[in-house]
Design an enzyme around this catalytic site. Structure first.
Site, PDB file in Angstrom:
ATOM      1  N   MET A  31      -8.186 -12.208 108.511  1.00 45.95           N
ATOM      2  CA  MET A  31      -7.652 -13.411 109.467  1.00 45.95           C
ATOM      3  C   MET A  31      -7.864 -13.008 110.973  1.00 45.95           C
ATOM      4  SD  MET A  31      -4.791 -14.987 107.063  1.00 45.95           S
ATOM      5  CE  MET A  31      -3.282 -13.948 107.450  1.00 45.95           C
ATOM      6  N   LEU A  34      -8.614  -7.600 114.470  1.00 44.70           N
ATOM      7  CA  LEU A  34      -9.195  -6.607 113.541  1.00 44.70           C
ATOM      8  C   LEU A  34      -8.711  -5.159 113.837  1.00 44.70           C
ATOM      9  CD1 LEU A  34     -12.781  -7.718 112.908  1.00 44.70           C
ATOM     10  CD2 LEU A  34     -10.757  -8.237 111.772  1.00 44.70           C
ATOM     11  N   HIS A  38      -9.685  -2.857 108.883  1.00 45.40           N
ATOM     12  CA  HIS A  38     -10.811  -3.650 108.918  1.00 45.40           C
ATOM     13  C   HIS A  38     -12.163  -2.842 109.007  1.00 45.40           C
ATOM     14  CE1 HIS A  38      -7.744  -7.027 109.978  1.00 45.40           C
ATOM     15  NE2 HIS A  38      -8.252  -7.333 108.851  1.00 45.40           N
ATOM     16  N   GLN A  62      -1.765 -20.312 103.426  1.00 46.17           N
ATOM     17  CA  GLN A  62      -1.160 -19.026 102.939  1.00 46.17           C
ATOM     18  C   GLN A  62       0.155 -18.617 103.679  1.00 46.17           C
ATOM     19  OE1 GLN A  62      -4.694 -16.402 103.633  1.00 46.17           O
ATOM     20  NE2 GLN A  62      -3.255 -14.976 103.760  1.00 46.17           N
ATOM     21  N   GLU A 152      -6.858  -2.317  99.528  1.00 43.79           N
ATOM     22  CA  GLU A 152      -5.800  -2.301  98.470  1.00 43.79           C
ATOM     23  C   GLU A 152      -4.618  -2.467  99.321  1.00 43.79           C
ATOM     24  OE1 GLU A 152      -6.542   1.809  96.553  1.00 43.79           O
ATOM     25  OE2 GLU A 152      -8.043   0.757  95.388  1.00 43.79           O
ATOM     26  N   ASP A 154      -3.104  -4.874 100.161  1.00 42.66           N
ATOM     27  CA  ASP A 154      -2.432  -6.057  99.674  1.00 42.66           C
ATOM     28  C   ASP A 154      -2.984  -5.941  98.073  1.00 42.66           C
ATOM     29  OD1 ASP A 154      -1.609  -7.634 102.250  1.00 42.66           O
ATOM     30  OD2 ASP A 154      -3.424  -7.065 102.584  1.00 42.66           O
ATOM     31  N   SER A 189      -2.045  -2.941 109.965  1.00 44.70           N
ATOM     32  CA  SER A 189      -1.736  -4.428 109.553  1.00 44.70           C
ATOM     33  C   SER A 189      -1.937  -5.035 110.815  1.00 44.70           C
ATOM     34  CB  SER A 189      -0.412  -4.784 109.025  1.00 44.70           C
ATOM     35  OG  SER A 189      -0.050  -5.862 109.158  1.00 44.70           O
ATOM     36  N   SER A 190      -2.181  -6.311 111.116  1.00 44.39           N
ATOM     37  CA  SER A 190      -2.318  -7.061 112.131  1.00 44.39           C
ATOM     38  C   SER A 190      -0.877  -7.351 112.656  1.00 44.39           C
ATOM     39  CB  SER A 190      -3.246  -8.322 112.077  1.00 44.39           C
ATOM     40  OG  SER A 190      -4.334  -8.144 111.660  1.00 44.39           O
ATOM     41  N   ARG A 191       0.199  -7.272 111.769  1.00 48.04           N
ATOM     42  CA  ARG A 191       1.377  -7.568 112.100  1.00 48.04           C
ATOM     43  C   ARG A 191       2.121  -6.482 112.890  1.00 48.04           C
ATOM     44  NH1 ARG A 191       1.038 -11.024 107.255  1.00 48.04           N
ATOM     45  NH2 ARG A 191       1.292 -13.339 107.763  1.00 48.04           N
TER      46      ARG A 191
HETATM   47  O1  PAF Z   1      -5.907  -9.923 103.515  1.00 50.36           O
HETATM   48  C1  PAF Z   1      -6.139 -11.225 104.420  1.00 50.36           C
HETATM   49  O2  PAF Z   1      -6.273 -10.847 105.432  1.00 50.36           O
HETATM   50  C2  PAF Z   1      -6.106 -12.772 103.804  1.00 50.36           C
HETATM   51  O3  PAF Z   1      -4.966 -12.705 103.060  1.00 50.36           O
HETATM   52  C3  PAF Z   1      -7.570 -13.014 103.464  1.00 50.36           C
HETATM   53  C4  PAF Z   1      -8.174 -12.175 102.301  1.00 50.36           C
HETATM   54  C5  PAF Z   1      -8.482 -12.950 104.577  1.00 50.36           C
HETATM   55  C6  PAF Z   1      -7.438 -14.417 103.087  1.00 50.36           C
HETATM   56  O4  PAF Z   1      -7.065 -15.227 104.207  1.00 50.36           O
END
Ligand code: PAF
Length: 522
Positions: A31, A34, A38, A62, A152, A154, A189-191
């Site tokens: 998403m 990066l 990533h 989502q 992994e 997620d 995490s991007s967050r």
């Molecule tokens: O893990 C993520 O960044 C997202 O859930 C994904 C797999 C790109 C789907 O939008």
């Protein structure tokens, strides 16, 4: 200076790019925003040697009501640079209209199996995994990718996507990559960019509490619920708002009351307004793979290759039976039960010695017999010896001792049922009789030996199967929880890949890293 990668936005740009490749790309869906994790997914994709397509799409489907869809960080220029540096071939940033021409609600949506979303993040984020499965299926369909790389971190998302690929029969291989962590232990995490400096310090309590739980399990702690309580307490004391702390089995994602050899301890918290997740594999020993099946299904070759790929020790149980046979023949003992046999087993001192290539030397009575046990004389007698209850008892005990700390792949007829009934992965590797006949003929021909007629070989194989399945001691049978793998028409490599994938489904790569396997870290 790192060369840039093309930025593809419209389908009219993606399609000709894909066509120009001459092979299917590897897809790394993201998403955007990066970061280092990533980067390692892209590097893993690039290591396949195939073109790597990194998608950047903030998927509205989502995100739930009140979640951070509008606020989610977007940084396409920086993404393009990071993707290029990590080895991507192109960055694909489709618009919503390209991905969902009929609007997000106008397309087929994929509902994950309910048990997979019943726990962990499922209850707190209704519809989230449906959105993930739907967008990943769209990205795959539009790009034609046949390999998908996901992190992994997620883990629940990984299991949902796996179920999606399996149930759609999608010809796509999933490559999971271990969780990458920042210096304070927080998973990338991007967050994380939402966190203030003070929150950042607070957030580090999440990986710390989970790592402490993992360490206490390694040190012998066994009470699963006590661990959950302890982690919750640690998180609350750090001022984090706990959504869940759950001990689950990594494959089915169902809660565990008691620890098993491998479990997953996962947590979600809020730090200020930021939602963070993390998990740790908890292990009482390193993982075990049991591969059973009839003669001629290719177990030995496959087991060796699987051990090498997973960085585990090949526990060659066949060689152990051969060594005992060699020992009995050497001492001119009858191949039958009785006090002579008991005494011979007691005094043989059979052991396996590490050889440095994940294989082992076979030593019996102080003599290294790794090669000597491969003679035709031993081959002719080994199945008689293997059917003797005293031999069975002796070797099962020895094999279990070798497996106490785990980290092995073993093959045989009763590994998953009698020797390692708690193996993390049990495979029943088989092939049809005609296929085994073909393989046997090819093998004999290659070795310049006489090749019997197919009918004769088929009759021999069937007789052997019946004998193995019908014998009183340790008959060949498939463990209830074994995955049956029929290898007809598959090369060794495909069978090994399938077993490695089954293993990765059950055992996070991160577990192998913490078990000290350097090959898992790359
Ligand atoms: O893990 C993520 O960044 C997202 O859930 C994904 C797999 C790109 C789907 O939008």
């Amino acid at each position: 200076m790192v060369a840039s990668v093309p930025l593809l936005r419209r389908m009219t740009e993606l399609e000709p790019w894909c066509r120009s490749l001459g092979e299917a790309p590897v897809l790394v869906p993201t998403m955007g925003a990066l970061h280092g994790a990533h980067g390692s997914l892209i590097a893993a994709a690039a290591a396949t040697g195939r073109p790597v397509l990194v998608s950047v799409f903030v998927n509205r489907l989502q995100f739930g009501a009140g979640e951070d869809f509008d606020r989610y960080p977007r940084s396409l220029d920086a993404d393009q640079a990071l993707a290029a540096a990590a080895g991507a071939s192109a960055l694909w940033a489709p618009s919503e209209a390209d991905l969902y021409p009929l609007g997000p609600a106008g397309h087929l949506q994929l509902v994950p199996p309910e048990p997979l979303v019943r726990h962990l993040c499922g209850p707190g984020r209704p519809g989230h995994f449906r959105g993930v499965a739907t967008v990943v299926s769209r990205l795959l369909a539009l790009s034609g990718a046949t390999t998908l790389v996901l992190g992994e971190k997620d883990w629940q998302q990984l299991q949902v996507v796996r179920a999606m690929l399996r149930d759609l029969g999608a010809p796509v291989r999933l490559l999971p990559c271990p969780t990458r962590r920042e210096a304070d232990g927080l998973p990338f995490s991007s967050r994380n960019t939402y966190l203030s400096a003070a929150e950042r310090q607070q957030a580090a309590a999440l990986p710390r509490a989970l790592a402490a739980a993992a360490a206490s399990v390694l040190a012998g702690r066994q009470d699963g619920q006590g661990l959950e309580r302890q982690v919750r307490l640690d998180l609350e004391q750090a001022g984090l708002q706990v959504e869940y702390v759950q001990l689950v089995d990594p494959l089915q994602l169902q809660p565990l009351v008691r620890l098993r050899s491998l479990a997953l301890l996962a947590a979600a918290v809020r730090c200020g307004t930021t939602r963070l997740i993390d998990h740790r594999p908890l292990m009482t020993r390193a993982p075990i793979v049991a591969i059973d099946g009839p003669a001629g299904a290719g177990k030995s070759t496959v087991t060796r290759a699987v051990a090498r790929q997973l960085g585990l020790i090949h526990l060659d149980t066949g060689a152990m039976y051969r060594a005992v046979t060699w020992w009995l023949q050497r001492h001119g003992l009858p191949l039958q039960e009785g006090p002579d046999l008991e005494a011979a087993l007691e005094g043989c001192g059979l052991r396996l010695e590490p050889r440095g290539d994940r294989e082992q030397e076979v030593v019996i009575g102080g003599v290294t017999v790794t090669e000597a046990i491969r003679t035709a004389e031993v081959t002719a007698a080994v199945s008689t010896v293997a059917a003797l209850p005293a031999v069975r008892r002796y070797l099962t005990g020895l094999q279990r001792r070798y497996g106490e700390t785990g980290g092995v792949v073993a093959e045989g007829r009763d590994i998953g049922t009698a020797v390692f009934p708690d193996a993390e992965l049990k495979v029943f590797l088989t092939a049809s009789v005609p296929e085994r006949v073909r393989r046997r003929q090819a093998d004999l021909q290659q070795r310049g030996l006489p090749v019997p007629a197919a009918d004769q070989l088929a009759a021999e194989i069937q007789e052997r199967d019946a004998r193995d399945a019908g014998r009183a001691v340790a008959p060949l049978c498939r463990a209830e929880d074994a995955v049956e793998l029929v290898s007809d028409g598959l090369g060794i490599e495909a069978v090994v890949d399938r077993i490695v994938d089954l293993f990765r489904e059950r055992v996070p790569v991160e577990a192998m890293v913490s078990a000290g396997d350097p090959s898992a870290a790359g």
